[in-house]
Write a protein that holds these residues in place. Structure first.
Motif, PDB file in Angstrom:
ATOM      1  N   PRO A  59      -1.257  -1.080   3.210  1.00 46.58           N
ATOM      2  CA  PRO A  59      -2.585  -0.372   2.893  1.00 46.58           C
ATOM      3  C   PRO A  59      -3.376  -1.543   2.333  1.00 46.58           C
ATOM      4  O   PRO A  59      -2.874  -2.554   1.673  1.00 46.58           O
ATOM      5  CB  PRO A  59      -2.138   0.671   1.821  1.00 46.58           C
ATOM      6  CG  PRO A  59      -0.857   0.142   1.386  1.00 46.58           C
ATOM      7  CD  PRO A  59      -0.140  -0.549   2.549  1.00 46.58           C
ATOM      8  N   ALA A  60      -4.642  -1.309   2.382  1.00 44.83           N
ATOM      9  CA  ALA A  60      -5.445  -2.289   1.775  1.00 44.83           C
ATOM     10  C   ALA A  60      -5.636  -1.915   0.343  1.00 44.83           C
ATOM     11  O   ALA A  60      -6.340  -0.634   0.044  1.00 44.83           O
ATOM     12  CB  ALA A  60      -6.853  -2.376   2.730  1.00 44.83           C
ATOM     13  N   ARG A  61      -5.709  -2.659  -0.684  1.00 48.05           N
ATOM     14  CA  ARG A  61      -5.993  -2.549  -2.173  1.00 48.05           C
ATOM     15  C   ARG A  61      -6.391  -3.812  -3.103  1.00 48.05           C
ATOM     16  O   ARG A  61      -5.881  -4.714  -2.568  1.00 48.05           O
ATOM     17  CB  ARG A  61      -4.481  -1.788  -2.754  1.00 48.05           C
ATOM     18  CG  ARG A  61      -3.876  -0.848  -2.248  1.00 48.05           C
ATOM     19  CD  ARG A  61      -4.653   0.495  -2.431  1.00 48.05           C
ATOM     20  NE  ARG A  61      -3.871   1.746  -2.153  1.00 48.05           N
ATOM     21  CZ  ARG A  61      -4.029   2.341  -0.969  1.00 48.05           C
ATOM     22  NH1 ARG A  61      -4.926   1.732   0.026  1.00 48.05           N
ATOM     23  NH2 ARG A  61      -3.492   3.403  -0.824  1.00 48.05           N
ATOM     24  N   ASN A  62      -7.389  -3.438  -3.635  1.00 47.38           N
ATOM     25  CA  ASN A  62      -7.589  -4.401  -4.731  1.00 47.38           C
ATOM     26  C   ASN A  62      -6.504  -4.695  -5.751  1.00 47.38           C
ATOM     27  O   ASN A  62      -6.443  -3.685  -6.697  1.00 47.38           O
ATOM     28  CB  ASN A  62      -8.908  -4.094  -5.347  1.00 47.38           C
ATOM     29  CG  ASN A  62      -9.512  -5.569  -5.989  1.00 47.38           C
ATOM     30  OD1 ASN A  62      -8.718  -6.264  -6.319  1.00 47.38           O
ATOM     31  ND2 ASN A  62     -10.831  -5.238  -6.567  1.00 47.38           N
ATOM     32  N   VAL A  63      -5.681  -5.631  -5.656  1.00 51.23           N
ATOM     33  CA  VAL A  63      -4.431  -5.786  -6.540  1.00 51.23           C
ATOM     34  C   VAL A  63      -4.603  -7.167  -7.115  1.00 51.23           C
ATOM     35  O   VAL A  63      -3.596  -7.892  -7.662  1.00 51.23           O
ATOM     36  CB  VAL A  63      -3.197  -5.721  -5.818  1.00 51.23           C
ATOM     37  CG1 VAL A  63      -2.954  -4.331  -5.523  1.00 51.23           C
ATOM     38  CG2 VAL A  63      -3.313  -6.648  -4.651  1.00 51.23           C
ATOM     39  N   MET A 179      -1.706  -7.260   1.086  1.00 55.51           N
ATOM     40  CA  MET A 179      -2.593  -5.823   0.882  1.00 55.51           C
ATOM     41  C   MET A 179      -4.196  -5.979   0.414  1.00 55.51           C
ATOM     42  O   MET A 179      -4.871  -5.251   0.712  1.00 55.51           O
ATOM     43  CB  MET A 179      -1.772  -5.085  -0.213  1.00 55.51           C
ATOM     44  CG  MET A 179      -0.400  -4.614  -0.149  1.00 55.51           C
ATOM     45  SD  MET A 179       0.424  -3.793  -1.376  1.00 55.51           S
ATOM     46  CE  MET A 179      -0.685  -2.448  -1.933  1.00 55.51           C
ATOM     47  N   GLN A 180      -4.348  -7.326  -0.067  1.00 55.26           N
ATOM     48  CA  GLN A 180      -5.413  -7.625  -0.539  1.00 55.26           C
ATOM     49  C   GLN A 180      -6.534  -8.192   0.595  1.00 55.26           C
ATOM     50  O   GLN A 180      -7.619  -8.260   0.532  1.00 55.26           O
ATOM     51  CB  GLN A 180      -5.559  -8.842  -1.454  1.00 55.26           C
ATOM     52  CG  GLN A 180      -6.843  -9.192  -2.356  1.00 55.26           C
ATOM     53  CD  GLN A 180      -6.972  -8.470  -3.641  1.00 55.26           C
ATOM     54  OE1 GLN A 180      -6.174  -7.769  -4.017  1.00 55.26           O
ATOM     55  NE2 GLN A 180      -8.308  -8.354  -4.073  1.00 55.26           N
TER      56      GLN A 180
END
Length: 210
Positions: A59-63, A179-180
């Motif tokens: 999943p694409a997430r801002n982490v 993910m980022q």
């Protein structure tokens, strides 16, 4: 593996240790001074977008916050562990210098565009000190420096819980930067290989304990 017996006063009495430590520190400072211009050049070049089926599974997430919390805690653990052990520290610094040499080489040879869906990974400290540019650096790709640095520290510290923590942190950072969408999976998978090669070469170059 290098033992931790020699103290700093004992190590400093050996000319070979002094010369190598001062040389490595001088080269690291020279590298730091040259990085802004190098990364500006990397960012300005056109590159290619790679297909990456493994990246598409995540999943694409801002982490960013979690990513840099793990990175800086891991670096802190490594530095605190290595500081009392001069020969281990010298090998780690030599390996870090070699690692950045390899990284500059691979970045120069493989111009890439960031993965589709990139979420800017912001590190205020590094952006201010090294990546001085009017826009964020997004083509700093092959290979992942954050992943490689933590794996290098895992190799450098003595076997035990600290190494296990740093290995877990390495895996976590590899997943988080994907993910980022700040790196391709290829960047992450290659990072431990270059870190291992750098550490091995540093072992050949580091003076033996007196």
């Amino acid at each position: 593996m290098l033992s931790s017996f020699p103290t700093w006063p004992e190590a400093w009495r050996h000319p070979a240790f002094r010369r190598r430590l001062l040389l490595v520190l001088a080269l690291l400072l020279l590298l730091a001074a040259s990085l802004p211009r190098f990364f500006a050049w990397v960012q300005a070049r056109p590159g290619i977008i790679l297909p990456d089926p493994l990246l598409a599974l995540l999943p694409a997430r801002n982490v960013s916050g979690l990513t840099f919390a793990i990175i800086y805690l891991g670096i802190g653990l490594g530095v605190v562990t290595l500081l009392p052990q001069p020969y281990r520290l010298l090998r780690a610094l030599t390996a870090y210098l070699l690692l950045h040499g390899f990284r500059c080489l691979t970045l120069a040879l493989f111009p890439l565009e960031p993965p589709i869906g990139l979420i800017i990974l912001r590190d205020p400290l590094v952006e201010q000190l090294f990546y001085a540019a009017p826009a964020p650096i997004t083509k700093d790709l092959f290979f992942s420096g954050h992943t490689a640095t933590l794996f290098l520290l895992a190799l450098a510290v003595p076997a035990g819980w600290r190494r296990r923590v740093l290995l877990v942190a390495t895996v976590a950072i590899g997943l988080l930067v994907m993910m980022q969408r700040a790196h391709y999976s290829y960047d992450v998978l290659a990072a431990p290989l270059f870190a291992g090669l750098s550490f091995w070469l540093a072992g050949k170059l580091t003076p033996k304990q007196g």
